[in-house]
Each structure stands twice: as C-alpha cells, then as structure tokens.
Design an enzyme around this catalytic site. Structure first.
Site, short mmCIF file in Angstrom:
data_model
loop_
_atom_site.label_atom_id
_atom_site.label_comp_id
_atom_site.label_asym_id
_atom_site.label_seq_id
_atom_site.Cartn_x
_atom_site.Cartn_y
_atom_site.Cartn_z
N GLU A 1 -12.50 -2.63 11.90
CA GLU A 1 -12.66 -2.09 10.73
C GLU A 1 -13.96 -2.51 9.88
O GLU A 1 -14.37 -1.73 9.37
CB GLU A 1 -11.35 -2.12 9.94
CG GLU A 1 -11.15 -1.54 8.72
CD GLU A 1 -9.86 -1.54 8.07
OE1 GLU A 1 -8.89 -2.05 8.62
OE2 GLU A 1 -9.67 -0.97 7.05
N GLU B 1 0.90 -1.18 -0.01
CA GLU B 1 -0.13 -0.06 0.01
C GLU B 1 1.00 1.22 -0.10
O GLU B 1 0.44 2.03 1.04
CB GLU B 1 -1.04 -0.17 1.09
CG GLU B 1 -1.79 -1.24 1.06
CD GLU B 1 -3.03 -1.27 2.18
OE1 GLU B 1 -2.50 -0.77 3.26
OE2 GLU B 1 -4.31 -1.82 2.08
N ASP C 1 -8.14 -9.22 3.92
CA ASP C 1 -8.13 -8.15 5.01
C ASP C 1 -9.33 -8.02 6.12
O ASP C 1 -10.09 -7.25 6.15
CB ASP C 1 -8.14 -6.86 4.13
CG ASP C 1 -7.55 -5.76 5.12
OD1 ASP C 1 -7.14 -5.90 6.05
OD2 ASP C 1 -7.80 -4.68 4.70
O1 GCW Z 1 -7.03 -3.30 6.79
C1 GCW Z 1 -6.20 -2.40 5.89
C2 GCW Z 1 -6.33 -1.05 6.35
C3 GCW Z 1 -5.42 0.07 6.58
C4 GCW Z 1 -4.11 -0.58 7.09
C5 GCW Z 1 -3.86 -1.99 6.25
C6 GCW Z 1 -2.62 -2.61 6.96
C7 GCW Z 1 -2.49 0.36 8.54
O2 GCW Z 1 -7.66 -0.48 5.56
O3 GCW Z 1 -5.79 1.16 7.15
O4 GCW Z 1 -3.00 0.10 7.15
O5 GCW Z 1 -4.95 -2.83 6.20
O6 GCW Z 1 -3.04 -3.69 7.35
O7 GCW Z 1 -1.47 -2.48 6.86
#
Ligand code: GCW
Length: 681
Positions: free
Chosen positions: A395, A288, A367
């Site tokens: 989340e 990311e 995720d």
């Molecule tokens: O779950 C996703 C989130 C991001 C997060 C990323 C990660 C810290 O939307 O906000 O960043 O994963 O785990 O690195």
C-alpha cells in the site's frame, strides 16, 4: 502461457544436469505412503508433480515401507523404522532423514502430524529445486510460530482493498468464484512456505460479506475451507461486529446483552456445523467507522470476550485488531497523537481478555509506512495473547509498481528488542509466545495477491509473499538465505541472475525509502489511493498523519519532555534511546522529533541536505535497477523479463516525480540551497 509467472516458486523446472537427475532418481523412484488423509494426499500429489516434472519419471507408490526409496509418514506410524528422537517435534514439525543401509537408500519424511508430512514434502522439493545434495539429510524443523496466517482484504464484488494485482481469486460479482483450482494453487503456494491459516474476506466487512456467516453462503465457505484444509490451512472469516443488528434481527450489538451473546453462540454452532475445524473470527471494531463495543459504552475486552465465549466450545479463536484510533482528528489539535492510540486503548486491558482472544497488532503504531517505529504494544501485555500484523501488499511501498522487497524491513521488526523482560526480549519472542508463554500467538499479514496471471502484479513481488511465509516459520532465517532460495526456485541457478537479482531485492527497500518520505516521517502520499507524492496530502486532514513542516524545520515531536509523550510507551531502554536527540537513530529522527532543517545528522549532514541527497540518489539507484535488470535479458524468459523491465522503468520515471516534488517543496519552505547545486525546481 504464463507458465513461469503463474507457477511462481513452484515451477519444478526440468533438471538438465544428467548426473544430478540420476542421483535424484535413486531417491525418488519408489514412494511409500504410510497413513491416509487429505493432507497426506496433497503431499503425495505435490511430490509426484515435482518429481515427474523435474526428473521426468513417474514414481511407483505403495503403502509398503520396505522397498521404498522415499517414505512419507507421521511419527506414530513409523516409530520403529527410523532412528529419530520424535520427542523433539512440535505440531507441524518434521524430520527429513537419509538412511543408507545394506546398499539401500531411503529418505524418510516424517511429520509430527499430517501437516508436518506435507511441509516435509515441500522441503524436499525445495532442496531439489535448489539443486541440493540429498545424500546425508538429517533435518529437524519445527515452526517457531503457532499461527502463520494471511488476511485477504477481498470483497465479494471481486475488488480487493489495497489490492494491486487484479481482482479477487475468491469472489466475483458478489458470489464465490467457481475457479476453485486457482484457490487450490494459492493454497499450494502458501503451504509450501508454511502458512497455516487464512482469513478469506476483508476486515472491512460490508453488507454482502456480513452474510458470509449465514446459511446462504456457509456451504460455499465450507467448500473453500475444504480446499485449504487439504493443505493444512485453517479458514477464518472477518465478521461484522454489528451482525446481530444487520442479519440477526436484534436492535443492539451490546456485548453484555444476553440476547446478543446467545445469538453469537448459536451462530458459532451453526458455522461449526458446516466447518468443524473453522479457525474463528477476525475483527476490526471501533476503527475507521466500523461498528464496535464503544457504541454501548463497553470496551474492547467486552467485545472480544463475547465472541470468544461463543467460539470457545469449538476451540475457535478471536483475532481482535488493535488498529484503533481517532480518524476524525482536528489537525489543529496538537495533543492527540495517532501513534499513541493502540497502546492507550489496549494496554489498560491487559489480563481482561479470554485466553482464546489474540490481539492482532500492526508492526508499527501508524500504518505500514516505509519506515516507522515498532509498535510499543509488543511486550507490553504480559497476560494477553498477541500476534503481529505485517502488510505484504505494498500500500505505502509502491503498490507493486515499484520494487520494494520487505523481508529486510520485517527482519528489523522481528529482531527489535522491546526490553519487556530485559535485554533479549525481541518482538519475535513476544509473538512466538515464548516470552510470556502465550496460549496462542503468531504472525499474520495482508496478502498481496490477486487474479493477475503472476499473482502479484510485479513478478518480483512474489518474493515478498514467499519471504513472509518463510519468516513466519522461522524468523531467524536471514534475508540472504530467503532471497537465495526464492531466486533459485523462481529464476534458476545462473550465477549472474543470482547475483544481480539478490542485489536488486536487498537494496530495493532502501532505494524506495530514499526517494519517498524522509527520516521516518512517513505519509506525504496522495490521499485515498496512497500512490505517488503529495507532501501536504494529509497535512490538514482528519487522519492524524502530519509532518508539521514549516520554514524552520520538520518532524513530529513525540517526546515526553516537549511532545506527545509517545516515547514513554516503550520500555525504558527504548524510551531513552528515542527521547534523546543525540541517540535517536537518524532513520527515525522525524518520527520522534521536530528539528530545524540545519540540524546535523549522525552522518554529519544536515537534515535538508540529507533530503536532497537521498532524493537524488534514490532516483539514480532506481535507474540502476533498470540497468541491472537489463543485463539479464538473455537469461530470463521473455515474458517475465519484459514484464519486470516495464515495471522497473515505470518506477524509475515515477521516482523522479517523488524527487522533484519533495525537493522542491523543502527548498521552497526552507530557502536553503542544495550544496551541490543540482536541479531543484
Ligand atoms: O492501511 C489502512 C488502509 C485501509 C485498511 C486499514 C486497516 C482495511 O488504508 O484500507 O482497511 O488500514 O488496516 O484496517
């Protein structure tokens, strides 16, 4: 003010049953403490607080064992006094033993090390908070996992990435917070459930946070580490992989460049001069848009090993995250599958990592969805330390505005059999290090706390933090045991409270799943903030999170035969299970297969009808939560009662939004009516 909410499960409520008080008093009147250290001091402080608050007495304290009713010691200092086989104790383990001899009652709290003493003290207090008999204690506890950690996604501006309970307790306006007692109370909560490590800043390390490893901020880091140290908790930092460029005056972060390697070695030495027991680095690299070794044509082993080499002389470790995937995918490209990414990147590197590197792997390959498969990386790297990452912060599970108790979900992951070494190769045995004899391993999670007076926004979300800690200590504890312990300490012992809150918690994951995304497909949330329904929110986006719904059907074909081949990343038993439509479990059907809406589930209901049914049921059950909670009005203090009621009402309302958007979407796509003719828009 906010007394109960703030104290969470460490309330030490005054016990009003006089028989019990008198009984407890005989064990708690005279405390003897053998040995001295900051950790033992914390054990003593906690015991005095708990005992005076629950029993209304101030115990005598001495360092003389003979007259005491409660003796705290490490096994080294006590070996002759109590008949216990201390060889059975591992690091952080402890014994609690009641000895009655010559009319004298003594409880021994004996740790393998100082942390063990502290854990024993918390255990005793837990027993008392849960009104247990202390008469014949004969307890031996060893933590199953060596590393039992939390990750704070806190930024120095005070915000928290994916935080749903206010701002950071650590930072404010790009400085460290000066409310150190709040950090100490957090340390107490964590230690009471066995947590022994914490990374105190976000894995996305921005500009200011890159400076945490500089002389400007290290004294402050050291101060915070000192608070955690007193509770047996080791401090880690998330670091910016490109620090050599950002703060090091070098033009590269190439892990094979000698100047880069030397910079990190010097840096490690500097950090350890401030914090001699510093834990190490947590790293999100090439993920990311974070920098990483790929820029230099190097792989993740090169990157991780470079840091590991720098930390090695000080016994530090590198927690290297496996959340690596292409986040600039083209939705038209049907061959790239985000679920495959971690395995594809890391599996070929097995055996290439130094032994002080631990790969940190999210529970699922996507995720932290309400439901997804278990990451096939677990068990797939015999020669590389692994640890598991959960997300306590909600989340994708209602952001602490909805009730979603995650202990049952985590249990499923921990109990999942990878078949890495045949039957009985559960994830919990991979990450406790026993399956492959890892040098380092364990369980970590993204924390759900902030500076809200009740820590977690939703007061019932405290149960997730509690349960996570307890599972890191012992993944074999049942969800029921953990829930019961938590309720007793948090809300007391009224039968109805116990019964109803237990029901609410244990059903809440299923309720949330019902009214949100169906059958394991996940997502369908609003982009960026991830709250609330938006079926196509990510469908034509770059993140690799698609459901592929059309007029005929829905789901991601991840089979070997016709799909992305993700199923082949599992060991054979699981590959077979998921590959075949006939054996693939319903709850993960759309995670693995694309099927027509008329496909019949094992329940004999069609996919479309299942979607309608669960969404109607989910809302009814969410409304049921409000009703159930309302029955407890007279039994819970007003503040917590009202707070929780408000959240549950919001959840019930918002669940209708989910129901109607999801049902309408699929009705419009499929043209198939609800058999029961309920209202679909
Ligand atoms: O779950 C996703 C989130 C991001 C997060 C990323 C990660 C810290 O939307 O906000 O960043 O994963 O785990 O690195």
């Amino acid at each position: 003010e906010h007394k109960e909410s703030y104290a969470a499960w460490l309330q030490y409520k005054n016990i009003d049953d006089q028989t019990l008080v008198n009984n407890y008093k005989q064990w708690c009147g005279r405390i003897s403490i053998l040995g001295a250290s900051v950790v033992i001091e914390s054990a003593k402080k906690e015991l005095l607080l708990g005992i005076s608050s629950m029993l209304g007495i101030e115990p005598d304290c001495s360092s003389e064992p003979m007259q005491a009713s409660l003796v705290l010691a490490t096994n080294a200092s006590i070996v002759d006094l109590v008949d216990v086989d201390f060889d059975q104790l591992n690091d952080d383990g402890y014994v609690i033993k009641t000895v009655t001899s010559g009319g004298k009652n003594t409880i021994f709290l004996v740790g393998k090390n100082d942390s063990g003493v502290l854990y024993a003290a918390f255990h005793l207090l837990r027993l008392m908070q849960n009104r247990k008999n202390l008469q014949q204690l004969d307890i031996l506890e060893n933590p199953k996992n060596q590393l039992r950690m939390l990750n704070q996604w806190d930024n120095m501006d005070g915000s928290i990435e994916r935080g749903y309970a206010g701002n950071s307790i650590f930072y404010k306006e790009n400085e460290f917070s000066d409310e150190l007692n709040r950090i100490e109370d957090y340390a107490r909560l964590l230690s009471s459930v066995g947590i022994n490590g914490i990374a105190i800043n976000n894995v996305n390390v921005h500009k200011v946070e890159t400076d945490l490893i500089t002389s400007r901020l290290l004294p402050k880091v050291a101060e915070v580490a000192g608070i955690f140290r007193a509770y047996g908790i080791t401090t880690f930092l998330s670091v910016n992989y490109a620090s050599t460029i950002t703060i090091g005056n070098l033009s590269t972060a190439d892990p094979l460049d000698p100047k880069v390697r030397q910079w990190w070695k010097d840096k490690a030495e500097e950090i350890y001069s401030y914090i001699p027991d510093f834990g190490g680095f947590l790293v999100k690299a090439d993920s990311e848009h974070r920098p990483g070794p790929f820029t230099y044509g190097r792989n993740h082993a090169d990157g991780a090993n470079m840091l590991a080499e720098a930390l090695q002389p000080f016994n530090g470790v590198v927690l290297w995250r496996c959340f690596v995937y292409n986040c600039l995918q083209d939705w038209r490209d049907r061959t790239t599958d985000r679920a495959r990414a971690a395995y594809d990147h890391f599996k070929p590197l097995d055996g290439h990592f130094h032994d002080n590197v631990i790969l940190q792997i999210k529970n699922g390959p996507m995720d932290f969805q309400v439901r997804e498969g278990v990451s096939p990386l677990f068990g797939a790297m015999e020669n590389t330390n692994q640890m598991l990452e959960f997300q306590v912060t909600q989340e994708y599970t209602g952001q602490q505005r909805h009730l979603c108790y995650l202990v049952p979900q985590w249990k499923e992951v921990l109990d999942f059999d990878t078949f890495a070494k045949g039957k009985g190769s559960e994830v919990k045995k991979v990450v406790d290090g026993s399956l492959f004899q890892y040098k380092y391993s364990g369980i970590t999670a993204v924390s759900n706390i902030g500076n809200d007076y009740n820590w977690t926004g939703h007061t019932l979300a405290q149960a997730n933090l509690y349960g996570f800690g307890r599972l890191t200590w012992n993944p074999d504890l049942s969800a029921e045991t953990i829930t019961d312990e938590w309720i007793g300490q948090t809300f007391g012992h009224d039968e109805l409270v116990k019964e109803l809150v237990t029901k609410m918690l244990l059903k809440s994951w299923s309720i949330y799943e019902k009214y949100t995304s169906p059958l394991g497909v996940g997502w369908m949330v609003n982009p960026h903030h991830h709250y609330g329904p938006n079926v196509d929110g990510y469908e034509y986006d770059v993140w690799g999170t698609y459901h592929f719904a059309d007029w005929k059907g829905i789901g991601v074909d991840r089979t070997e035969k016709t799909g992305t081949g993700y199923t082949s990343q599992y060991f054979k038993e699981n590959t077979d299970l998921y590959e075949d439509l006939k054996t693939c479990p319903d709850e993960l059907l759309l995670f693995f297969h694309n099927v027509p809406y008329t496909h019949k589930l094992k329940s004999n209901v069609t996919v479309i009808q299942h979607i309608y049914n669960t969404h109607f049921e989910g809302v009814e059950e969410a409304e049921g939560l409000v009703e159930t909670w309302s029955q407890l009005k007279e039994k819970i203090d007003q503040e917590r009662f009202e707070d929780i009621l408000k959240r549950l009402q919001e959840q019930a309302n918002h669940s209708k939004e989910w129901r109607d958007i999801i049902n309408t979407y699929f009705y419009r796509k499929s043209g198939i009516k609800d058999e029961k003719n309920r209202k679909i828009y």
